[in-house]
Design an enzyme around this catalytic site. Structure first.
Site, PDB file in Angstrom:
ATOM      1  N   THR A 128       0.850  -1.185   0.000  1.00 53.60           N
ATOM      2  CA  THR A 128       0.000   0.000   0.000  1.00 53.60           C
ATOM      3  C   THR A 128       0.890   1.241   0.000  1.00 53.60           C
ATOM      4  OG1 THR A 128      -1.842   1.179   1.036  1.00 53.60           O
ATOM      5  CG2 THR A 128      -0.398  -0.058   2.516  1.00 53.60           C
ATOM      6  N   GLU A 129       0.489   2.247  -0.790  1.00 56.05           N
ATOM      7  CA  GLU A 129       1.332   3.420  -1.055  1.00 56.05           C
ATOM      8  C   GLU A 129       1.806   4.108   0.211  1.00 56.05           C
ATOM      9  OE1 GLU A 129      -1.503   2.491  -2.680  1.00 56.05           O
ATOM     10  OE2 GLU A 129      -2.047   4.111  -4.044  1.00 56.05           O
TER      11      GLU A 129
END
Lengths: 235, 228
Positions: B50-51
């Site tokens: 996840t970013e």
């Protein structure tokens, strides 16, 4: 050496109107709510704020926007569960927006802290977010030139800090915080736990103290998500 | 024309999950693409990125068990799997831009035959928000799109040229739709049909696709379990 400040109010007292302020966090995770609220109490205006988002509900960055302190926002995603504070002001032209792809935002901040004035990235090539920017080809592929981002101040949340400013972060609350520590002339950090020098194993320091100017202990810090569940407003 | 027999979102997500290899590093976009995680093929262990700085996250926690310092890019609470790692945002996007991510799966407003993607903005109105989409499409080794084949009013979403603002140029590699699986031949700028629903004729599929569908050898039947 001791970078500790006695209170959040003292830590942010000299931030003037017109300053550029980086605020750490991704949504509520890692957002320095107590420092932001102290800044609202201090009340400088005409600020340029750099954050990934544009606030949620009526606390933190959203409350800063509602307090008419923010002239311009540099962010990647100005949407949230309750984005009204920003949305209303943006749509009637009272607040300016510079929209930056999230990875470009992170790298611009990193570059600002690392003394790299510009860099090339494949991100946004051929899109409206690259309009007006220099493009160059490397090994047959086009890249967009992006410039560093720096700030007068950074407001950051960390988990543990020592008097030298060495920091560790908690879970995914790290996000933009270590980058912003590097990119501001004056970096102000709220730590949930201020510990004596030597208590943080040098092997696990995430942000070395050289990037930190002021520390203030805020035990049991507020979480934006929980404040919003309780429909809190600041002030 | 309307087509009555189409895949639902769960089924499209299931089909996309079949192409994720054991050990692949995967980023799932907010919303529809997140469903892909639920259909991970047994015996395979993809690692989800996840970013906002986590590799190796798992399911959502039970209600009341959330820790709001531990969220995904959609700001939803997550849990960690053994072997997870945290990192800052610059490192996170180095993973993306640096070509270390095996696949990014995103939604789409439109995909063009050359692989152009439009998925972040419809027009000039409202508040623009881009997040990490433009980085993801320019960095991951594979860029897969999940989408209904047509819009709610029946217009093709697979087009010869995007009319909405672009997220990336010639970036999409494969499209999983409610009717078909289509590869993008980026060298020649064309759609290559790989699978279609067995009840659907080539003519009917082409009629709801806004650019020519090419074939290379056989087109397989797109067969998916009942899911809702």
């Amino acid at each position: 050496m001791n970078k500790q400040c006695a209170s959040v109010a003292k830590a942010v007292a000299d931030i003037p109107s017109g300053a550029t302020v980086m605020i750490g966090g991704f949504g509520g995770s890692g957002a320095p709510i107590e420092l932001i609220h102290a800044l609202i109490d201090a009340g400088p205006t005409n600020l340029t704020v750099i954050n990934n988002n544009a606030g949620n509900g009526h606390v933190g960055l959203a409350a800063m926007i509602e307090a008419k302190m923010v002239a311009k926002l540099i962010c990647s995603f100005p949407k949230s569960k309750d984005p009204r504070a920003f949305t209303e002001r943006y749509l009637d032209g009272r607040i300016a927006l510079e929209l930056v792809p999230q990875g470009t935002l992170a790298e611009r901040i990193r570059a600002g802290g690392a003394g790299i004035p510009a860099f090339y990235t494949p991100t946004a090539y051929g899109t409206e977010l690259a309009e007006g920017k220099a493009v160059a080809e490397f090994d047959g592929k086009p890249y967009v030139q992006e410039r560093w981002l720096k700030a007068d101040y950074a407001l950051v949340k960390a988990e543990r800090g020592d008097p030298y400013g060495n920091l560790t972060f908690r879970l995914a609350a790290r996000n933009f915080n270590p980058l912003m520590c590097m990119a501001a002339r004056t970096t102000i950090v709220q730590v949930s736990q201020l510990v004596p020098a030597g208590d943080i194993d040098p092997e696990i320091v995430v942000t070395p103290g050289i990037f930190v100017d002021r520390l203030v202990e805020v035990t049991d810090p507020a979480q934006e998500e929980l404040l919003n569940e309780a429909e809190a407003r600041y002030p | 024309m309307s087509i009555s027999d189409t895949l639902n979102q769960e089924q499209i997500a299931w089909r996309a999950a079949q192409d994720i290899a054991d050990g692949a590093y995967v980023n799932l976009g907010i919303g529809f693409p997140e469903k892909v995680a639920q259909y991970t093929v047994e015996g395979r262990e993809p690692i989800f990125h996840t970013e906002n700085g986590v590799l190796g996250f798992g399911r959502a926690p039970a209600r009341g068990e959330e820790d709001w310092d531990l969220i995904n890019a959609g700001k939803k609470a997550i849990t960690l799997k053994p072997g997870a790692a945290f990192f800052d945002h610059a490192t996170s996007f180095a993973m993306i831009r640096g070509g270390h991510l095996d696949v990014a799966i995103l939604g789409a407003l439109q995909v063009a035959a050359n692989g152009d993607l439009a998925n972040w903005r419809v027009g000039d109105k409202g508040v623009p928000a881009v997040g990490g989409a433009m980085d993801l499409v320019n960095g991951a080794k594979r860029v897969a799109v999940l989408t209904d084949h047509v819009t709610r009013d029946g217009q093709p979403k697979l087009v010869s040229k995007c009319s909405f603002p672009l997220t990336g140029v010639a970036c999409v590699t494969r499209i999983y739709t409610s009717l078909a699986v289509i590869d993008v031949d980026r060298d020649q700028g064309r759609f290559v049909l790989r699978e279609k629903l067995p009840t659907l004729s080539m003519e009917a599929l082409q009629a709801v696709t806004g650019a020519p569908l090419f074939t290379e050898g056989d087109v397989a039947d797109l067969i998916v379990p009942e899911l809702s």
